[in-house]
Every structure is written in C-alpha cells, then in structure tokens.
Design a protein around this motif. Structure first.
Motif, PDB file in Angstrom:
ATOM      1  N   THR A   7      -5.283  -5.152  -8.746  1.00 35.43           N
ATOM      2  CA  THR A   7      -3.523  -5.204  -9.032  1.00 35.43           C
ATOM      3  C   THR A   7      -2.821  -4.987  -7.851  1.00 35.43           C
ATOM      4  O   THR A   7      -1.795  -5.471  -7.562  1.00 35.43           O
ATOM      5  CB  THR A   7      -3.137  -4.200 -10.029  1.00 35.43           C
ATOM      6  OG1 THR A   7      -3.364  -2.854  -9.564  1.00 35.43           O
ATOM      7  CG2 THR A   7      -3.667  -4.481 -11.270  1.00 35.43           C
ATOM      8  N   LYS A   8      -3.483  -4.283  -6.789  1.00 32.82           N
ATOM      9  CA  LYS A   8      -2.711  -4.121  -5.538  1.00 32.82           C
ATOM     10  C   LYS A   8      -2.502  -5.392  -4.674  1.00 32.82           C
ATOM     11  O   LYS A   8      -1.751  -5.489  -4.140  1.00 32.82           O
ATOM     12  CB  LYS A   8      -3.523  -2.988  -4.724  1.00 32.82           C
ATOM     13  CG  LYS A   8      -2.745  -2.532  -3.248  1.00 32.82           C
ATOM     14  CD  LYS A   8      -3.343  -1.387  -2.904  1.00 32.82           C
ATOM     15  CE  LYS A   8      -2.489  -0.709  -1.753  1.00 32.82           C
ATOM     16  NZ  LYS A   8      -1.057  -0.511  -2.080  1.00 32.82           N
ATOM     17  N   TRP A 103      -2.120  -3.770 -14.706  1.00 27.26           N
ATOM     18  CA  TRP A 103      -0.819  -4.404 -14.176  1.00 27.26           C
ATOM     19  C   TRP A 103       0.306  -3.669 -14.508  1.00 27.26           C
ATOM     20  O   TRP A 103       1.197  -3.393 -13.853  1.00 27.26           O
ATOM     21  CB  TRP A 103      -0.780  -5.851 -14.413  1.00 27.26           C
ATOM     22  CG  TRP A 103       0.441  -6.577 -13.933  1.00 27.26           C
ATOM     23  CD1 TRP A 103       1.653  -6.963 -14.660  1.00 27.26           C
ATOM     24  CD2 TRP A 103       0.519  -6.863 -12.443  1.00 27.26           C
ATOM     25  NE1 TRP A 103       2.368  -7.590 -13.397  1.00 27.26           N
ATOM     26  CE2 TRP A 103       1.889  -7.486 -12.463  1.00 27.26           C
ATOM     27  CE3 TRP A 103      -0.364  -6.463 -11.343  1.00 27.26           C
ATOM     28  CZ2 TRP A 103       2.424  -7.977 -11.128  1.00 27.26           C
ATOM     29  CZ3 TRP A 103       0.607  -7.178 -10.021  1.00 27.26           C
ATOM     30  CH2 TRP A 103       1.625  -7.711 -10.022  1.00 27.26           C
ATOM     31  N   HIS A 106       0.746  -0.354 -12.325  1.00 27.64           N
ATOM     32  CA  HIS A 106       0.361  -0.515 -10.825  1.00 27.64           C
ATOM     33  C   HIS A 106       2.212  -0.260 -10.128  1.00 27.64           C
ATOM     34  O   HIS A 106       3.132  -0.794 -10.753  1.00 27.64           O
ATOM     35  CB  HIS A 106       0.006  -1.762 -10.177  1.00 27.64           C
ATOM     36  CG  HIS A 106       0.101  -1.872  -8.810  1.00 27.64           C
ATOM     37  ND1 HIS A 106      -0.892  -1.535  -7.942  1.00 27.64           N
ATOM     38  CD2 HIS A 106       1.023  -2.367  -7.869  1.00 27.64           C
ATOM     39  CE1 HIS A 106      -0.376  -1.629  -6.687  1.00 27.64           C
ATOM     40  NE2 HIS A 106       0.556  -2.293  -6.545  1.00 27.64           N
ATOM     41  N   GLU A 108       4.047  -0.176  -6.565  1.00 25.00           N
ATOM     42  CA  GLU A 108       4.157  -0.628  -5.270  1.00 25.00           C
ATOM     43  C   GLU A 108       5.317  -0.173  -4.721  1.00 25.00           C
ATOM     44  O   GLU A 108       6.488  -0.155  -4.765  1.00 25.00           O
ATOM     45  CB  GLU A 108       4.544  -2.285  -5.347  1.00 25.00           C
ATOM     46  CG  GLU A 108       4.334  -2.885  -3.973  1.00 25.00           C
ATOM     47  CD  GLU A 108       2.776  -3.090  -3.396  1.00 25.00           C
ATOM     48  OE1 GLU A 108       2.770  -3.135  -2.166  1.00 25.00           O
ATOM     49  OE2 GLU A 108       1.751  -2.873  -4.235  1.00 25.00           O
ATOM     50  N   ASN A 153       0.175   8.489  -7.997  1.00 24.53           N
ATOM     51  CA  ASN A 153       0.680   7.475  -7.226  1.00 24.53           C
ATOM     52  C   ASN A 153       1.851   8.308  -6.033  1.00 24.53           C
ATOM     53  O   ASN A 153       1.747   8.321  -4.768  1.00 24.53           O
ATOM     54  CB  ASN A 153       1.576   6.397  -7.430  1.00 24.53           C
ATOM     55  CG  ASN A 153       0.561   5.629  -8.099  1.00 24.53           C
ATOM     56  OD1 ASN A 153       0.101   4.654  -7.945  1.00 24.53           O
ATOM     57  ND2 ASN A 153       0.187   5.753  -9.631  1.00 24.53           N
TER      58      ASN A 153
END
Length: 376
Positions: A7-8, A103, A106, A108, A153
């Motif tokens: 996913t990254k 997904w 995730h 970002e 995270n």
C-alpha cells in the motif's frame, strides 16, 4: 508467484500523480460503493467470479506490457488473478498486498510547512478513506489532531522526528472513523482534548477543547487556538495554528461543506453550520490555509498528496459558501445528503467509550468511503 505491491508503494504513485492502472476484482456493488481513486488513477472493475475460467472478459481492455495492479477485498483473489494473467503473458502485473482492507488503513505523511518558531506541520492522508489528520512538531513535543485508530503510524513518526507526543486533539466527536486520540494519549501519557459539547455521553476523562484554551506545543510558541464553530456536530471546534493554518474539522472542506445530520440533528444544527461558515469564518483572514479533517474527491489531492486551500479562495470557489438565501442553504444541507457512513452509530459509541469492539470489528465498521460532506 505473483509480484506484490505494498500500500505504501501504491500510495506514493497516487500522491505523486503517476499514471496508475488498477483492475479491481471485487463484486460490482462493493466497487461502486468504494474504490481506489487519484488524479491519474484509471480503474476498471471485473468481478473475480467472471475470471475464474480465464481472463478473456478483460483481455481486450488491457495491454500485456502495461503495469496493472490487481485489487480485491483482502489480497487473496487478486493474487490468483495476477498469476493467471502472468500465465497468459502479461509481464508487468502486481497484486495489492492486503487488498482494500490494507488500503483503507494506510496513512501517508505529507509535510505542509514550517512554523514560525522552528516547528513543522504535517498532514497524514488516509487515501483509502479520505481522512486527514495533523501532526504538529515543535521543540521536542508534538500534538496530533483528529488521529485515526492506526496509532502505530504516529508513534513511529514521532520517534523518527525525535519528539514526544503531548497532546491528542479531536475537533469533534467523529462518526465516520474511530479516533485513536484517547488510546494514544493513554499510551504515551499525553492529554486528550475534546469539545465538551460533544462529550455529554463519553465515559472517560478529557481536557475541554474550548475557545480561549490555547494549547502550547513545545517551548517555542505553536499556539493552537480553538474557535467554537458548531454545525457538523454541536461541539465542532476549529483550530488556528501559528496564524497561518485553519484546521476546520468536518465543518468546511475544499470542495464541499460539512453535513449536520450524523447525530440526527440536521434541522437543529443547520443554522449553526450557516453561522459558522457565513459569519465566524468570514471574520478570519482570507490568507489562512484551510486544512480539513476529510476530503471527498481525488482532485482535492494537491502537490505531494496534500489537501488544502486558501480561505479567501474557498469563498470564491466552494459552492457551499455561495448560497445567499438562508432557506436555499437549509434545503441544500438537509436534502442533499449522501448515505450515512457505514456503522456510524457504532463508531460514535466507540468514540464515546460506550463500546470497545475487537480490532477486526473496528476494521469492518470503517469499511467504505468518507461520507462527512454535503454533496453539491
């Protein structure tokens, strides 16, 4: 064996606006409800069961040498289809590791800018669900606003930046995703802040997020100044950081405005929503950068994947801010509402501390798209 894409890796392609082609093999109703989107993402849907006897149903839509990312719900079906495609001579096929489930989780991180006293502000973009959270770092300390439940995270990011998480802030009681704020506050020994008008039914202690109660992050002054701005919820509170950034929660988005109905109070709260958008925000500087808690459309992803807009520009471009007639505004925000978020009542109760589902159940509750905005 098929080649995996994490996913990254996929997130980097999406936020960098790279050409990305996806074959989604979930059932059509699941696909229609929620799919991977981005500025340069092309996606086609062909249910897995249509491909069990071979890939003929999609073969004429694909080039054998193009990069194709196969996506399913959890990663099993996509692996099988990717391997079938390789056997048919497709040379550049990947299957998304963990599928849409992964997904959805995730995050970002994107740097938004430096703060005046040496700090930095980051936006964590949850591409699979449209959630946006914020990480303020200054002189060894950090505050996180509207955190998601995937708290590892944020902890990892704090370690990388060499800062200690001191404050966890929710701009309102969320109804579309499970907050990680209280859990992370307990884990790191930080303070959890919540607007008291959204906290009538919570089962835990919290610090009141109220106008005038500035929150200091680090020794250098990164001032987070709450502005009471009801409408999406009765307690919704906006934050101004460093006289540059306006964190609007779910009140104002780049392309839309917040919906006032997730606690069943649309008719009661529509006046508050209008007052916040048409009066309170109007008193603020046009040059503030609006940073919402969600986005709804792939085109809202800007440079590096960040989502933001100048407040003055939104008054010229966002249709939700241009309805002069009060009755027309009321009609727009009470009649133009998309479906309620999946399991929104259970999510609210989880965020109140009334229930504590297992992790797998939490994942299931959050499945699907962000639905915090009024649809124009």
């Amino acid at each position: 064996m098929s080649t995996k894409m994490t996913t990254k890796e996929l997130a980097k392609k999406v936020v960098n606006h790279e050409e990305t082609f996806i074959l989604d093999v979930r059932n059509t109703d699941e696909f229609d409800d929620w799919k991977i989107e981005g500025g340069k993402v092309e996606v086609i849907n062909e249910p897995y069961f249509n491909l069990l006897d071979g890939i003929d149903p999609v073969a004429d839509k694909l080039n054998k040498d193009q990069e194709i990312i196969v996506v399913c719900a959890k990663g099993g079906s996509s692996q099988m289809i990717a391997e079938m495609m390789e056997e048919e001579g497709f040379t550049n096929v990947y299957d998304l590791e963990g599928g849409m489930k992964a997904w959805s989780e995730h995050l970002e991180p994107v740097k938004l800018g430096d703060l005046k006293d040496g700090g930095s502000l980051y936006q964590f973009v949850r591409l699979g669900k449209g959630c946006l959270s914020y990480f303020i770092a200054s002189n060894g300390e950090a505050a996180i606003v509207d955190s998601n439940r995937m708290i590892d995270n944020y902890e990892t990011f704090a370690e990388e930046k060499g800062v200690k998480i001191k404050h966890l802030i929710d701009t309102h009681l969320h109804a579309d995703h499970i907050s990680g704020g209280r859990q992370l506050a307990e884990k790191v020994g930080g303070t959890y802040h919540l607007p008291p008008k959204d906290a009538d039914e919570v089962t835990f202690d919290y610090a009141a997020l109220e106008e005038g109660n500035d929150i200091i992050v680090g020794n250098t002054t990164v001032n987070v100044q709450p502005i009471y701005s009801p409408g999406h919820t009765i307690g919704s509170t906006s934050l101004i950081i460093d006289d540059q950034f306006l964190l609007t929660g779910d009140i104002l988005f780049v392309k839309s405005i917040g919906r006032p109905d997730l606690a069943g109070k649309a008719d009661d709260w529509v006046g508050d929503l209008r007052n916040t958008l048409y009066s309170r925000y109007k008193e603020l500087s046009d040059d503030l950068t609006v940073l919402p808690a969600h986005y709804s459309f792939a085109e809202e992803l800007g440079e590096g994947g960040s989502v933001s807009a100048r407040l003055g520009n939104l008054y010229n471009q966002n249709e939700g801010l241009q309805v002069d007639d009060e009755n027309a505004f009321r009609k727009m925000v009470t009649e133009n509402l998309p479906p309620q978020p999946n399991a929104y009542q259970e999510i609210r109760e989880t965020n109140m501390g009334k229930i504590n589902p297992e992790n797998e159940k939490k994942r299931e509750m959050e499945t699907g798209p962000n639905r915090c905005a009024v649809q124009g």
